[in-house]
Design an enzyme around this catalytic site. Structure first.
Site, PDB file in Angstrom:
ATOM      1  N   GLY A   1       0.822  -1.189   0.000  1.00 37.44           N
ATOM      2  CA  GLY A   1       0.000   0.000   0.000  1.00 37.44           C
ATOM      3  C   GLY A   1       0.859   1.243   0.000  1.00 37.44           C
ATOM      4  O   GLY A   1       0.597   2.201  -0.720  1.00 37.44           O
ATOM      5  N   ALA A   2       1.935   1.209   0.806  1.00 41.43           N
ATOM      6  CA  ALA A   2       2.862   2.333   0.886  1.00 41.43           C
ATOM      7  C   ALA A   2       4.109   1.849   1.616  1.00 41.43           C
ATOM      8  O   ALA A   2       4.123   0.777   2.213  1.00 41.43           O
ATOM      9  CB  ALA A   2       2.228   3.512   1.616  1.00 41.43           C
ATOM     10  N   MET A   3       5.161   2.663   1.558  1.00 38.85           N
ATOM     11  CA  MET A   3       6.421   2.343   2.243  1.00 38.85           C
ATOM     12  C   MET A   3       6.944   3.587   2.917  1.00 38.85           C
ATOM     13  O   MET A   3       7.035   4.659   2.318  1.00 38.85           O
ATOM     14  CB  MET A   3       7.439   1.802   1.236  1.00 38.85           C
ATOM     15  CG  MET A   3       8.781   1.454   1.851  1.00 38.85           C
ATOM     16  SD  MET A   3       8.634   0.105   3.062  1.00 38.85           S
ATOM     17  CE  MET A   3      10.164   0.316   3.975  1.00 38.85           C
ATOM     18  N   GLU A   4       7.349   3.425   4.177  1.00 42.66           N
ATOM     19  CA  GLU A   4       7.602   4.547   5.073  1.00 42.66           C
ATOM     20  C   GLU A   4       8.988   5.157   4.941  1.00 42.66           C
ATOM     21  O   GLU A   4       9.549   5.675   5.913  1.00 42.66           O
ATOM     22  CB  GLU A   4       7.410   4.091   6.515  1.00 42.66           C
ATOM     23  CG  GLU A   4       8.381   3.005   6.999  1.00 42.66           C
ATOM     24  CD  GLU A   4       7.887   1.587   6.828  1.00 42.66           C
ATOM     25  OE1 GLU A   4       8.389   0.675   7.511  1.00 42.66           O
ATOM     26  OE2 GLU A   4       6.972   1.385   6.003  1.00 42.66           O
ATOM     27  N   ASN A   5       9.596   5.167   3.795  1.00 43.70           N
ATOM     28  CA  ASN A   5      10.931   5.730   3.626  1.00 43.70           C
ATOM     29  C   ASN A   5      11.020   7.115   4.267  1.00 43.70           C
ATOM     30  O   ASN A   5      10.224   8.003   3.941  1.00 43.70           O
ATOM     31  CB  ASN A   5      11.254   5.860   2.136  1.00 43.70           C
ATOM     32  CG  ASN A   5      10.835   4.653   1.334  1.00 43.70           C
ATOM     33  OD1 ASN A   5      11.259   3.540   1.588  1.00 43.70           O
ATOM     34  ND2 ASN A   5       9.985   4.881   0.348  1.00 43.70           N
TER      35      ASN A   5
ATOM     36  N   HIS B   1      -0.599   6.323   8.774  1.00 39.15           N
ATOM     37  CA  HIS B   1       0.171   5.104   9.077  1.00 39.15           C
ATOM     38  C   HIS B   1       1.642   5.309   8.724  1.00 39.15           C
ATOM     39  O   HIS B   1       2.539   5.027   9.539  1.00 39.15           O
ATOM     40  CB  HIS B   1      -0.425   3.943   8.281  1.00 39.15           C
ATOM     41  CG  HIS B   1       0.275   2.636   8.452  1.00 39.15           C
ATOM     42  ND1 HIS B   1      -0.292   1.563   9.115  1.00 39.15           N
ATOM     43  CD2 HIS B   1       1.488   2.192   8.032  1.00 39.15           C
ATOM     44  CE1 HIS B   1       0.537   0.545   9.100  1.00 39.15           C
ATOM     45  NE2 HIS B   1       1.625   0.898   8.445  1.00 39.15           N
ATOM     46  N   GLU B   2       1.906   5.788   7.509  1.00 41.21           N
ATOM     47  CA  GLU B   2       3.296   5.961   7.087  1.00 41.21           C
ATOM     48  C   GLU B   2       3.980   7.063   7.879  1.00 41.21           C
ATOM     49  O   GLU B   2       5.186   6.982   8.152  1.00 41.21           O
ATOM     50  CB  GLU B   2       3.356   6.250   5.592  1.00 41.21           C
ATOM     51  CG  GLU B   2       2.718   5.185   4.713  1.00 41.21           C
ATOM     52  CD  GLU B   2       3.177   3.772   5.035  1.00 41.21           C
ATOM     53  OE1 GLU B   2       4.388   3.569   5.291  1.00 41.21           O
ATOM     54  OE2 GLU B   2       2.328   2.860   5.038  1.00 41.21           O
TER      55      GLU B   2
ATOM     56  N   HIS C   1       5.226   5.787  11.171  1.00 38.95           N
ATOM     57  CA  HIS C   1       6.480   5.050  10.996  1.00 38.95           C
ATOM     58  C   HIS C   1       7.707   5.955  11.091  1.00 38.95           C
ATOM     59  O   HIS C   1       8.809   5.464  11.384  1.00 38.95           O
ATOM     60  CB  HIS C   1       6.509   4.382   9.622  1.00 38.95           C
ATOM     61  CG  HIS C   1       5.858   3.049   9.563  1.00 38.95           C
ATOM     62  ND1 HIS C   1       6.130   2.036  10.454  1.00 38.95           N
ATOM     63  CD2 HIS C   1       4.966   2.533   8.668  1.00 38.95           C
ATOM     64  CE1 HIS C   1       5.428   0.974  10.130  1.00 38.95           C
ATOM     65  NE2 HIS C   1       4.711   1.234   9.059  1.00 38.95           N
TER      66      HIS C   1
ATOM     67  N   GLU D   1       4.612  -2.254  12.300  1.00 38.01           N
ATOM     68  CA  GLU D   1       3.312  -2.247  11.632  1.00 38.01           C
ATOM     69  C   GLU D   1       2.135  -2.152  12.595  1.00 38.01           C
ATOM     70  O   GLU D   1       1.159  -1.457  12.330  1.00 38.01           O
ATOM     71  CB  GLU D   1       3.187  -3.477  10.738  1.00 38.01           C
ATOM     72  CG  GLU D   1       4.253  -3.557   9.660  1.00 38.01           C
ATOM     73  CD  GLU D   1       4.341  -2.296   8.799  1.00 38.01           C
ATOM     74  OE1 GLU D   1       3.382  -1.492   8.787  1.00 38.01           O
ATOM     75  OE2 GLU D   1       5.375  -2.106   8.147  1.00 38.01           O
TER      76      GLU D   1
END
Length: 832
Positions: free
Chosen positions: A262-266, A296-297, A300, A319
């Protein structure tokens, strides 16, 4: 020069612990030449400065060719490169390693992914480094507990936008330098590069950016005000909650094509699936779901990025906390009420995972290597973990819970930590007996059941362990904090004071007045299967149509779905409940989710083949009753119409809708709705004209994905065989088109046509590990699973496949799919 690294070896936990004990990584500089994105490869040069207390170790590199390796000025023989590792010998206390290689752009959403937008022919790149993917674009010590300062020097076309984990500074035309302000783990390093369209802003001194490919500029600009408002509100919320300002400088959110997650928290540059910026009409429910992902991201950035797990066993720390805190944030700080979405979507996802043979504890999974950890990246790590955290906050009190988080973040900022460190922080904040709580909730699997019995003194709430696991000392009893709800004949709800059950097997709750339905979890706080007494389903059928409280209704709907899957509720009776109660459900997300369940399960795998068409017609009538009752142009009308399209049996009517005729007042055929009609029409027709016309009108990347799904749905032997070859043989098709092909292949109304492919799936899917890897390998195996083939013969074929050798990703897909199939077969055996 060396080529072909003899396959790849996933880093084991033992190897990671040994390497972390002897290696200290100071800084990493990566230089990439992306000036000709039309090529299939790019050059990558990495300089790593690191300390070592031993003579030998290895560095990770998964390129196409290893051009050169130089260690402390001395060349290293590149032919020693094996299984994506370069051995390093003769190490000194302080070392400089230089690795130059030729890397392949990926088409599977991992490493440095390249997408050519069919809408305009422009090329877009982004990097996904999660788990084993970072070495696919630069050499590195790839494990979460070897954080280092990173610098990226990028050569690319001058007119491109270049983004990363820190501000991108133009050194000269076509050359950028990105220097993130703090040490990073390799798994959240990223790069976004291409002619992206951008919307920029600022909040509280933090530069903000939203980015998407040029062909979706108008959609981004339309949605940007909402996304920027959610971003700003989330920053304010998390600054107050954590007591630490966001530490990574700029904050970019890039909506990229072909993204698997869904997404990535870079840090500093979050990547999202571009479907979060829809091409069609956007409902409030969809915006709320997107707000949840944005929050959510962002969560993180503290929980995962600022403080990072040591090993993938503690993935849940990332998560579960991001899931829980995001729903708190959005519900408290924006206009979106997100807890009903958590209950009806996320908790149902997690409960299916927690009751499958592949279930695992929330924490302490002892993943032997990174690839195995990826298999636990599921609804347990997200939804169950978040639910358990809600229980913990109720158990210790919100003040203790949040003070413990602030202590944990403050002590371990910019480093790595473990779950034990978090327990210590909560203990310092005032929590008591947390090891016992953690043992009961985080080290066990499965779901307890909360049921009700009518008692002379009121209502007795009874907790029981999962089947086959009695409370006999095998594990601690789970303490459930719940609030009982009483629903009267008008649908009015009375919520009683919180009670604790589970530490003791039952508790009596005084009740002053009789109730039509007693629910043991009226506030949806529990992680448990709910039941409602010996005549509970009759009571649900009576009370649920009038229950207007979203929070209380969601766990009742989840109980209906769970009981069907457990074969303890006749699917035909469940469909009666849907017919009676769903049209009056107040939340649009409940209407959409339950209609999907009814169509896919009650009229699909859980229905005898001869009854599927009739049951689908009943679901369609429910959908239309919602459409007819909703106001023209409302979200509710659109949500129900989307599901009605999926159940429509009349090809001529679908063709009329495609042409914009005979639609309900207030429904307009946007791009996504057009494709929904085409996909359903394709499942009914052996012709191809509507599909080809739609693709000619919409040759975009999204259009191609829809077209792949539509082709796979055609009830034509040649079309099925062509789709099948895409799934089980090497193909140049993009990952999302492959996923869509798997989604479209199995149709509940095409059982006779697809019957020969059931055995073929189990015989052939294992072989796909020879030419796919990572996320794509497991995802294709999952999407292509014969989910409509609820027969004993299918189970025999599945068990035979599972008895053989399968790659981990394929085994997980087959295991989980087989469990769902086995449940459907058992239901059919019991109720027909």
């Amino acid at each position: 020069m060396s080529a072909g690294a003899d396959g790849r070896a996933s880093l084991t936990r033992v190897e990671a612990e040994v390497r972390a004990a002897v290696v200290r990584v100071d800084d990493v500089e990566v230089t990439l030449d992306l000036t000709d994105p039309a090529l299939a490869t790019f050059t990558s040069r990495t300089v790593i400065r690191f300390g070592s207390s031993v003579d030998s170790t290895f560095v990770d590199f998964a390129g196409e060719e290893l051009v050169s390796v130089v260690l402390n000025g001395t060349p290293v023989d590149p032919t020693t490169w094996r299984r994506a590792r370069i051995p390093l010998h003769g190490l000194e206390t302080e070392n400089v390693l230089e690795v130059e290689g030729v890397m392949a752009y990926s088409s599977d959403g991992e490493g440095l992914h390249r997408h050519v937008d069919p809408a305009d022919g422009r090329t877009y790149l982004y990097a996904m480094s999660f788990l084993d993917a970072a070495p696919r674009w630069f050499a590195c010590f790839d494990q979460p507990d070897l954080k280092a300062r990173h610098t990226f020097v990028i050569s690319a076309p001058e007119d491109w936008t270049v983004l990363g984990n820190g501000p991108a500074v133009v050194e000269e035309p076509g050359r950028w330098r990105i220097a993130p302000p703090h040490p990073l783990s390799t798994y959240f390093t990223t790069l976004v590069a291409g002619p992206y369209a951008s919307v920029r802003g600022e909040h509280d001194g933090i530069p903000l950016g939203l980015h998407i490919r040029e062909s979706l500029r108008a959609e981004l600009e339309a949605e940007a005000p909402d996304m920027l408002a959610v971003t700003a509100a989330s920053f304010d919320y998390f600054h107050e909650l954590f007591g630490v300002r966001y530490p990574f400088g700029e904050y970019h959110q890039a909506f990229v094509p072909d993204f698997n997650a869904g997404a990535m928290e870079n840090p500093g540059c979050v990547t999202f699936r571009d479907a979060y910026v829809p091409r069609g009409r956007v409902t409030r429910t969809e915006r709320g779901g997107r707000a949840g992902t944005i929050a959510h991201e962002m969560a993180h950035q503290w929980f995962g990025d600022l403080v990072t797990m040591r090993w993938w066993d503690d993935l849940w720390l990332n998560e579960s906390f991001a899931e829980y805190l995001a729903h708190r944030c959005v519900s408290d700080a924006t206009d979106y009420a997100l807890w009903p979405e958590f209950g009806i979507i996320r908790k149902d996802w997690g409960s299916v995972a927690d009751q499958s043979p592949s279930t695992h504890p929330v924490a302490g999974n002892a993943a032997p290597d990174a690839a195995a950890a990826l298999q636990n990246f599921d609804g347990i790590s997200y939804a169950k973990g978040a639910s358990v955290l809600r229980q913990l906050a109720a158990h210790v009190g919100d003040e203790v819970f949040l003070n413990g988080l602030r202590d944990y973040i403050g002590r371990h900022a910019y480093g790595n930590a473990t779950f034990a460190d978090l327990l210590e922080a909560w203990t310092r904040a005032g929590a008591h007996d947390l090891p016992a709580w953690a043992g009961a909730w985080l080290s066990t699997t499965g779901m307890d059941t909360l049921d009700v019995e009518h008692d002379d003194a009121g209502v007795r709430v009874v907790a029981s362990a999962p089947a086959g696991e009695p409370f006999d000392g095998l594990r601690e009893r789970r303490p459930h904090t719940v609030q009982v709800g009483l629903v009267d004949e008008t649908g009015a709800l009375t919520v009683l004071d919180p009670v604790d059950v589970g530490a003791e097997p039952s508790v009596v709750v005084p009740v002053a007045a009789p109730a039509v339905l007693v629910t043991p979890d009226a506030t949806d706080l529990a992680w448990a299967k709910l039941r409602f007494g010996p005549d509970g389903w009759r009571r649900v059928l009576t009370a649920l149509p009038g229950l207007a409280d979203d929070t209380a209704a969601v766990p009742v709907w989840n109980a209906v779905r769970d009981a069907v899957r457990d074969a303890s509720l006749d699917p035909a009776y469940a469909l009666e409940i849907v017919e009676a109660a769903l049209p009056s459900a107040p939340a649009d997300i409940v209407v959409f989710s339950v209609l999907g369940f009814a169509l896919d399960q009650l009229a699909g795998a859980y229905a005898p083949v001869a009854e599927r068409a009739d049951r689908a017609a009943r679901v369609r009538r429910v959908a239309w009753s919602v459409v007819d009752a909703a106001g023209p142009g409302t979200d509710r009308q659109l949500v129900a119409f989307r599901q009605a399209v999926r159940a429509e049996p009349d090809a001529d009517r679908l063709r009329a809708w495609y042409a914009g005729r005979d639609l309900p007042a207030g429904v307009d055929m946007d791009a996504e709705l057009v494709w929904s009609v085409v996909e359903r029409w394709s499942a009914l027709q052996t012709g191809n004209d509507l599909l080809e016309d739609a693709l000619a009108r919409d040759p975009s990347a999204s259009g191609r994905v829809h077209a792949a799904r539509a082709r796979a749905r055609r009830p034509d032997p040649a079309a099925k065989e062509a789709a099948w070859r895409l799934l089980v043989a090497p193909s140049s098709l993009g990952a999302y088109e492959l996923y869509a092909t798997g989604e479209g292949f199995w149709d509940a109304g095409q059982s006779e046509l697809t019957a020969p492919y059931v055995a073929r799936y189990f015989a052939e899917i294992g072989g796909t590990a020879a030419f796919r890897e990572g996320w794509a390998l497991g995802q294709v195996a999952t999407q292509a699973f014969p989910r409509t083939a609820a027969t004993p013969d299918a189970l025999v074929a599945a068990d035979t496949a599972l008895a053989g050798e399968l790659a981990a990703q394929v085994r997980r897909a087959v295991t989980d799919g087989t469990d769902k199939l086995r449940r459907a077969v058992e239901s059919l055996r019991r109720w027909t």
